[in-house]
Design an enzyme around this catalytic site. Structure first.
Site, mmCIF file in Angstrom:
data_model
loop_
_atom_site.group_PDB
_atom_site.id
_atom_site.type_symbol
_atom_site.label_atom_id
_atom_site.label_comp_id
_atom_site.label_asym_id
_atom_site.label_seq_id
_atom_site.Cartn_x
_atom_site.Cartn_y
_atom_site.Cartn_z
ATOM 1 N N TYR A 11 0.826 -1.221 0.000
ATOM 2 C CA TYR A 11 0.000 0.000 0.000
ATOM 3 C C TYR A 11 0.857 1.267 0.000
ATOM 4 C CZ TYR A 11 -3.145 3.507 2.093
ATOM 5 O OH TYR A 11 -3.846 4.644 2.386
ATOM 6 N N ILE A 12 1.695 1.426 0.998
ATOM 7 C CA ILE A 12 2.479 2.665 1.089
ATOM 8 C C ILE A 12 3.616 2.628 0.060
ATOM 9 C CG2 ILE A 12 3.829 4.162 2.629
ATOM 10 C CD1 ILE A 12 2.273 2.767 4.979
ATOM 11 N N SER A 124 6.423 3.022 13.216
ATOM 12 C CA SER A 124 5.000 3.294 13.453
ATOM 13 C C SER A 124 4.817 4.042 14.760
ATOM 14 C CB SER A 124 4.254 1.956 13.535
ATOM 15 O OG SER A 124 2.944 2.154 13.998
ATOM 16 N N TYR A 148 3.889 -6.737 17.379
ATOM 17 C CA TYR A 148 4.150 -5.947 16.166
ATOM 18 C C TYR A 148 4.899 -4.666 16.531
ATOM 19 C CZ TYR A 148 3.224 -2.447 12.567
ATOM 20 O OH TYR A 148 3.360 -1.428 11.658
ATOM 21 N N LYS A 152 8.892 -3.181 15.709
ATOM 22 C CA LYS A 152 9.256 -1.862 15.145
ATOM 23 C C LYS A 152 10.260 -1.157 16.057
ATOM 24 C CE LYS A 152 6.882 -1.844 11.379
ATOM 25 N NZ LYS A 152 7.576 -1.894 10.096
ATOM 26 N N ARG A 230 -7.827 9.746 15.986
ATOM 27 C CA ARG A 230 -6.533 9.361 15.407
ATOM 28 C C ARG A 230 -6.058 10.434 14.435
ATOM 29 N NH1 ARG A 230 -7.395 6.277 18.805
ATOM 30 N NH2 ARG A 230 -7.252 3.999 18.833
#
Ligand code: NAD
Ligand code: UD1
Length: 341
Positions: A11-12, A124, A148, A152, A230
């Site tokens: 996606y990114i 993130s 997760y 990171k 957010r």
């Protein structure tokens, strides 16, 4: 500049390829398509009219990475490849440590072999964990609350140690807030494989009729309307932040962590209302219990990105929803709609 892009079909990554190619860079994508489609790369070729080298392989395969770096000889690497589902990371932590941590060790070793010491890494905002204060600035303590997020945080440390061992190394660790939206063409966008975990792709699938209604996870938070808040960032703004980070990394040795957000919180109800404006349809939604692990609010302090990278977000929530809707309504089943190529 020659840029190796791990996870470039995602996606990114796909949006960043468009920005890189438009800026005249030469790219090589390293991706195993574990969470993406070759159609995304075909669409990037169509959008940019440029060729893209592809190495279809896994970052867990150190030899394949080594071959890719020594053959392509990149000036810099943008490292997107990794797994990103929070729930899955709790069920299968070793899979996350193998892909995200061990895969990054392999990548840095392969960069060493090709004498490339410039990296932009996809971190993130999840590394911050529960907010001790808001907005989150880069000095906020790092306390990730799931495997997760820990992968990171560990890769950030790994890159710091690697950079410290190389006097000429440049590393920019970008902490993304909530990337959403799509390229304005509607040709590339976010295409989750299963039921979307994240709000915007779920809303998009309700809008297009793939799902019947949205569950709003809690309306009793301490926010303007009780729903979670957010910092949504347009994926095209985020792609441009990578170009700014590449430029910054060229100025000289560095190792910097930088937030990438707008600095503005949007609630679930505000996002749904914006999406309804964008698609001209009603989005059915009901209030459901809070999702375990969720926080009330999260948004970025953006001063460091502006000061260091000269970058700030330009696109608002309406642009995020309009572009998401264009992508979703033109590709109801995502890349699954397209015949290969
Ligand atoms: P994505 O899943 O769409 O893209 C990741 C890409 O990496 C995919 O093309 C996938 O096939 C590839 N990949 C995964 N494991 C691989 C492996 N072992 N070897 C080779 N390729 C592999 O995800 P995205 O949303 O584009 O995210 C890109 C990066 O940004 C990820 O590292 C993610 O953790 C990070 N990030 C994403 C978000 C978000 O909300 N999307 C937020 C913060 C950080
Ligand atoms: C999630 C991840 C986080 C990751 C981020 C990336 C979890 C627990 N956290 O966070 O690690 O960095 O995505 O973008 O998965 N919501 C609903 N209904 C839905 C989905 C979401 O009401 O069906 C709400 C959530 O409660 C939250 C907001 O929408 O208030 C945004 O959720 P989401 O898109 O999952 O992002 P994050 O919670 O920030």
């Amino acid at each position: 500049m020659k840029v190796l892009v791990t996870g470039g079909a995602g996606y990114i990554g796909s949006h960043t390829l468009v920005a890189l190619l438009a800026a005249g860079h030469e790219v090589c994508v390293f991706d195993n398509f574990s969470n993406s489609s070759p159609v995304a790369l075909a669409r990037v070729r169509q959008l940019t009219n440029r060729d893209i080298r592809l190495v279809e392989a896994d970052i867990c395969n150190g030899d394949a990475l080594m071959q890719a770096t020594t053959e392509f000889r990149p000036d810099a690497v943008i490292h997107f490849a990794g797994l990103k589902a929070v729930g899955e990371s709790s069920e299968n932590p070793l899979l996350y440590y193998a892909n995200n941590v061990a895969g990054s060790v392999n990548l840095l070793a392969a960069m060493d072999a090709a004498e490339c010491h410039r990296i932009i890494f996809s971190s993130s905002a999840t590394v911050y964990g529960r907010a001790q204060y808001l907005p989150f600035d880069e000095q906020h303590p790092v306390h990730p609350t799931n495997p997760y997020g820990r992968t990171k945080a560990i890769v950030e440390e790994l890159i710091r140690d690697w950079a410290a061992a190389h006097p000429t190394a440049s590393a920019v660790l970008l902490r993304y807030f909530n990337p959403v939206g799509a390229h304005d063409s509607g040709l590339i966008g976010e295409d989750p494989r299963d039921i979307p975990n994240n709000l915007m792709p779920f809303v998009a699938q309700v809008a297009v009729g793939r799902r019947t209604s949205l569950a709003i996870f809690g309306d009793d938070y301490n926010t303007r309307d009780g729903t979670g808040e957010r910092d949504y960032i347009h994926v095209v703004d985020l792609a441009n932040a990578h170009l700014a980070a590449l430029d910054y990394s060229e100025k000289g040795p560095c190792c910097e962590v930088v937030n990438v957000g707008t600095g503005r919180g949007i609630t679930v109800k505000e996002l749904v209302a914006a999406y309804e404006r964008a698609c001209g349809r009603n989005i059915p939604a009901q209030i459901a219990p809070r999702r375990p692990g969720d926080v009330a609010s999260s948004y970025a302090a953006t001063a460091k990105a502006e000061r260091l990278l000269g970058w700030r977000a330009a696109l608002d929530i309406d642009a995020m929803c309009t572009s998401s809707w264009r992508w979703q309504s033109n590709n109801i089943e995502g890349y699954g709609d397209a015949s290969a190529g």
